[in-house]
Design a protein around this motif. Structure first.
Motif, PDB file in Angstrom:
ATOM      1  N   ARG A  89       0.778  -0.968   0.282  1.00 45.26           N
ATOM      2  CA  ARG A  89      -0.049  -0.037  -0.248  1.00 45.26           C
ATOM      3  C   ARG A  89       1.403   1.119  -0.280  1.00 45.26           C
ATOM      4  O   ARG A  89       0.611   2.131  -0.526  1.00 45.26           O
ATOM      5  N   ALA A  90       2.446   0.942   0.823  1.00 45.31           N
ATOM      6  CA  ALA A  90       2.774   2.738   0.773  1.00 45.31           C
ATOM      7  C   ALA A  90       3.215   2.559  -0.890  1.00 45.31           C
ATOM      8  O   ALA A  90       3.701   4.111  -1.294  1.00 45.31           O
ATOM      9  N   TYR A  91       3.127   2.175  -1.813  1.00 42.03           N
ATOM     10  CA  TYR A  91       3.965   2.489  -3.102  1.00 42.03           C
ATOM     11  C   TYR A  91       2.170   2.678  -4.079  1.00 42.03           C
ATOM     12  O   TYR A  91       2.524   2.497  -5.348  1.00 42.03           O
ATOM     13  N   TRP A  92       0.740   2.511  -3.029  1.00 44.86           N
ATOM     14  CA  TRP A  92       0.245   2.275  -4.615  1.00 44.86           C
ATOM     15  C   TRP A  92       0.161   4.125  -4.949  1.00 44.86           C
ATOM     16  O   TRP A  92       0.407   5.056  -4.198  1.00 44.86           O
ATOM     17  N   GLY A  93      -0.204   4.582  -6.108  1.00 46.57           N
ATOM     18  CA  GLY A  93      -0.285   5.313  -6.472  1.00 46.57           C
ATOM     19  C   GLY A  93       0.551   5.966  -7.122  1.00 46.57           C
ATOM     20  O   GLY A  93       0.914   7.053  -7.912  1.00 46.57           O
ATOM     21  N   ARG A  94       1.939   5.871  -7.303  1.00 47.19           N
ATOM     22  CA  ARG A  94       2.879   5.954  -8.264  1.00 47.19           C
ATOM     23  C   ARG A  94       3.146   5.238  -9.425  1.00 47.19           C
ATOM     24  O   ARG A  94       4.121   5.455  -9.619  1.00 47.19           O
ATOM     25  N   GLY A  95       2.900   4.610  -9.797  1.00 43.64           N
ATOM     26  CA  GLY A  95       2.236   3.810 -11.515  1.00 43.64           C
ATOM     27  C   GLY A  95       2.989   2.146 -11.363  1.00 43.64           C
ATOM     28  O   GLY A  95       3.150   1.256 -12.061  1.00 43.64           O
ATOM     29  N   VAL A  96       3.698   1.692  -9.832  1.00 43.96           N
ATOM     30  CA  VAL A  96       4.257   0.314 -10.030  1.00 43.96           C
ATOM     31  C   VAL A  96       3.932  -0.383 -10.192  1.00 43.96           C
ATOM     32  O   VAL A  96       4.359  -1.846 -10.889  1.00 43.96           O
ATOM     33  N   ALA A  97       1.958  -0.780  -9.931  1.00 42.54           N
ATOM     34  CA  ALA A  97       1.456  -1.671 -10.177  1.00 42.54           C
ATOM     35  C   ALA A  97       1.116  -2.299 -11.784  1.00 42.54           C
ATOM     36  O   ALA A  97       1.749  -3.332 -11.836  1.00 42.54           O
ATOM     37  N   THR A  98       1.046  -1.016 -12.248  1.00 44.43           N
ATOM     38  CA  THR A  98       0.808  -0.632 -13.562  1.00 44.43           C
ATOM     39  C   THR A  98       2.566  -0.902 -14.658  1.00 44.43           C
ATOM     40  O   THR A  98       2.465  -2.626 -15.543  1.00 44.43           O
ATOM     41  N   ALA A  99       3.221  -1.051 -13.940  1.00 38.77           N
ATOM     42  CA  ALA A  99       5.418  -1.187 -14.614  1.00 38.77           C
ATOM     43  C   ALA A  99       5.202  -2.571 -14.118  1.00 38.77           C
ATOM     44  O   ALA A  99       5.309  -3.191 -15.191  1.00 38.77           O
ATOM     45  N   ALA A 100       5.035  -2.945 -13.008  1.00 38.44           N
ATOM     46  CA  ALA A 100       4.766  -4.618 -12.819  1.00 38.44           C
ATOM     47  C   ALA A 100       4.313  -5.746 -13.239  1.00 38.44           C
ATOM     48  O   ALA A 100       3.969  -6.453 -13.994  1.00 38.44           O
ATOM     49  N   LEU A 101       2.698  -5.078 -13.438  1.00 41.61           N
ATOM     50  CA  LEU A 101       1.672  -5.646 -15.137  1.00 41.61           C
ATOM     51  C   LEU A 101       2.207  -6.275 -16.623  1.00 41.61           C
ATOM     52  O   LEU A 101       2.186  -6.950 -16.174  1.00 41.61           O
ATOM     53  N   ARG A 102       3.019  -4.978 -16.575  1.00 43.86           N
ATOM     54  CA  ARG A 102       3.921  -5.040 -17.773  1.00 43.86           C
ATOM     55  C   ARG A 102       4.525  -5.239 -18.008  1.00 43.86           C
ATOM     56  O   ARG A 102       4.900  -6.354 -18.931  1.00 43.86           O
ATOM     57  N   LEU A 103       5.236  -5.557 -17.656  1.00 49.11           N
ATOM     58  CA  LEU A 103       6.724  -6.499 -17.031  1.00 49.11           C
ATOM     59  C   LEU A 103       6.137  -8.015 -17.049  1.00 49.11           C
ATOM     60  O   LEU A 103       6.491  -9.145 -17.885  1.00 49.11           O
ATOM     61  N   LEU A 104       5.038  -8.335 -16.127  1.00 50.73           N
ATOM     62  CA  LEU A 104       4.836  -9.737 -16.098  1.00 50.73           C
ATOM     63  C   LEU A 104       3.998  -9.828 -17.959  1.00 50.73           C
ATOM     64  O   LEU A 104       4.731 -11.192 -18.012  1.00 50.73           O
ATOM     65  N   ILE A 105       3.178  -9.187 -18.862  1.00 49.04           N
ATOM     66  CA  ILE A 105       2.851  -9.980 -19.731  1.00 49.04           C
ATOM     67  C   ILE A 105       3.095  -9.792 -20.536  1.00 49.04           C
ATOM     68  O   ILE A 105       3.806 -10.515 -21.620  1.00 49.04           O
ATOM     69  N   GLU A 106       4.575  -8.842 -20.355  1.00 53.98           N
ATOM     70  CA  GLU A 106       5.943  -9.600 -21.751  1.00 53.98           C
ATOM     71  C   GLU A 106       6.915 -10.918 -21.467  1.00 53.98           C
ATOM     72  O   GLU A 106       6.654 -11.371 -22.093  1.00 53.98           O
ATOM     73  N   GLU A 107       6.353 -10.862 -19.918  1.00 49.31           N
ATOM     74  CA  GLU A 107       7.459 -12.273 -19.457  1.00 49.31           C
ATOM     75  C   GLU A 107       6.377 -13.566 -20.223  1.00 49.31           C
ATOM     76  O   GLU A 107       6.528 -15.239 -20.445  1.00 49.31           O
ATOM     77  N   VAL A 108       4.786 -13.548 -20.158  1.00 49.58           N
ATOM     78  CA  VAL A 108       3.774 -14.916 -20.577  1.00 49.58           C
ATOM     79  C   VAL A 108       3.330 -14.236 -21.190  1.00 49.58           C
ATOM     80  O   VAL A 108       2.450 -13.012 -21.144  1.00 49.58           O
ATOM     81  N   THR A 109       3.317 -14.061 -22.528  1.00 50.46           N
ATOM     82  CA  THR A 109       3.238 -14.674 -23.533  1.00 50.46           C
ATOM     83  C   THR A 109       2.033 -14.965 -24.427  1.00 50.46           C
ATOM     84  O   THR A 109       1.270 -14.576 -25.400  1.00 50.46           O
ATOM     85  N   GLU A 110       1.405 -15.806 -23.740  1.00 51.62           N
ATOM     86  CA  GLU A 110       0.001 -16.320 -24.169  1.00 51.62           C
ATOM     87  C   GLU A 110      -0.687 -16.139 -24.197  1.00 51.62           C
ATOM     88  O   GLU A 110      -1.215 -14.813 -23.050  1.00 51.62           O
ATOM     89  N   ARG A 111      -2.254 -15.479 -24.323  1.00 51.50           N
ATOM     90  CA  ARG A 111      -3.338 -14.674 -24.626  1.00 51.50           C
ATOM     91  C   ARG A 111      -4.275 -15.470 -24.967  1.00 51.50           C
ATOM     92  O   ARG A 111      -4.235 -16.687 -25.924  1.00 51.50           O
ATOM     93  N   PRO A 112      -5.831 -15.414 -24.864  1.00 50.91           N
ATOM     94  CA  PRO A 112      -5.572 -14.076 -24.541  1.00 50.91           C
ATOM     95  C   PRO A 112      -5.530 -14.354 -22.326  1.00 50.91           C
ATOM     96  O   PRO A 112      -5.479 -15.422 -21.842  1.00 50.91           O
ATOM     97  N   LEU A 113      -5.491 -13.284 -21.389  1.00 48.93           N
ATOM     98  CA  LEU A 113      -5.216 -13.396 -20.763  1.00 48.93           C
ATOM     99  C   LEU A 113      -6.337 -12.279 -19.398  1.00 48.93           C
ATOM    100  O   LEU A 113      -6.515 -11.459 -20.092  1.00 48.93           O
ATOM    101  N   HIS A 114      -6.781 -13.298 -18.482  1.00 47.56           N
ATOM    102  CA  HIS A 114      -8.120 -12.554 -17.727  1.00 47.56           C
ATOM    103  C   HIS A 114      -7.972 -12.161 -16.249  1.00 47.56           C
ATOM    104  O   HIS A 114      -6.823 -12.436 -16.216  1.00 47.56           O
ATOM    105  N   ALA A 115      -8.368 -11.314 -15.821  1.00 41.43           N
ATOM    106  CA  ALA A 115      -8.895 -10.230 -14.550  1.00 41.43           C
ATOM    107  C   ALA A 115     -10.133 -10.315 -14.015  1.00 41.43           C
ATOM    108  O   ALA A 115     -10.826 -10.259 -14.929  1.00 41.43           O
ATOM    109  N   ARG A 116      -9.604 -10.228 -12.542  1.00 43.59           N
ATOM    110  CA  ARG A 116     -11.053  -9.866 -12.362  1.00 43.59           C
ATOM    111  C   ARG A 116     -10.454  -8.818 -10.526  1.00 43.59           C
ATOM    112  O   ARG A 116      -9.235  -9.042 -10.728  1.00 43.59           O
ATOM    113  N   ALA A 117     -11.273  -7.633 -10.423  1.00 43.53           N
ATOM    114  CA  ALA A 117     -11.422  -6.942  -9.761  1.00 43.53           C
ATOM    115  C   ALA A 117     -12.596  -6.737  -8.772  1.00 43.53           C
ATOM    116  O   ALA A 117     -13.105  -6.879  -9.238  1.00 43.53           O
ATOM    117  N   ALA A 118     -12.705  -6.620  -7.918  1.00 44.37           N
ATOM    118  CA  ALA A 118     -13.715  -5.597  -7.420  1.00 44.37           C
ATOM    119  C   ALA A 118     -13.908  -4.845  -7.927  1.00 44.37           C
ATOM    120  O   ALA A 118     -13.401  -3.709  -8.385  1.00 44.37           O
TER     121      ALA A 118
END
Length: 159
Positions: A89-118
């Protein structure tokens, strides 16, 4: 996020688990994420869960300037792969999650990928949309962190 910050993903080390345990048991983070395991408050069950998922799925530690700030993973069966991530939580709002997810989806190239959120977790939905996920539907599920059934958004990243 400050472009001078050094963000990276790496395989999970056993020494990361106490940090993950603290992060995932933060009450505000739990409420925001909503869909947490009821077992996450028990260290033995938490550690056993992480040992299992690290052996079965694509699981990464998120590092910012060399410090463990969260985790990101892709799990599930081919054709039904789903992403998940947890950032301190100390890193929310700083773009960390977006940057991390971008790196993850570069590593895992299989598509489609799914997600769920409240449905009320606007920050997480925004992260997913910035990474190319689109809302494909709505569902509901029991959110252990809130002790009730809540609405959720279903998203998909196509090839």
């Amino acid at each position: 996020m400050d472009s001078a910050l050094d963000l990276a993903l790496r395989p999970v080390h056993t020494s990361d688990l106490p940090v993950f345990f603290r992060q995932t048991n933060d009450p505000e983070s739990m409420r925001t994420a909503a869909f947490v395991s009821p077992k996450s408050a028990d260290w033995d069950q938490f550690a056993a869960h992480w040992e299992r998922i690290c052996g079965e799925h694509h699981v990464r530690t998120v590092l910012l300037d060399g410090d463990v700030v969260g985790s990101a993973a892709v799990y599930g069966e081919p054709g039904e792969l789903e992403v998940t991530y947890w950032i301190d939580r100390a890193y929310w709002g700083r773009g960390v999650a977006t940057a991390a997810l971008r790196l993850l989806i570069e590593e895992v190239t299989e598509r489609p990928l799914h997600a769920r959120a409240a449905a009320d977790n606007k920050g997480s939905i925004r992260v997913l949309e910035k990474c190319g996920f689109v809302v494909t539907g709505h569902d509901s599920g029991f959110a252990h962190a809130r002790g009730e059934e809540i609405d959720e958004v279903v998203l998909r990243l196509a090839g």
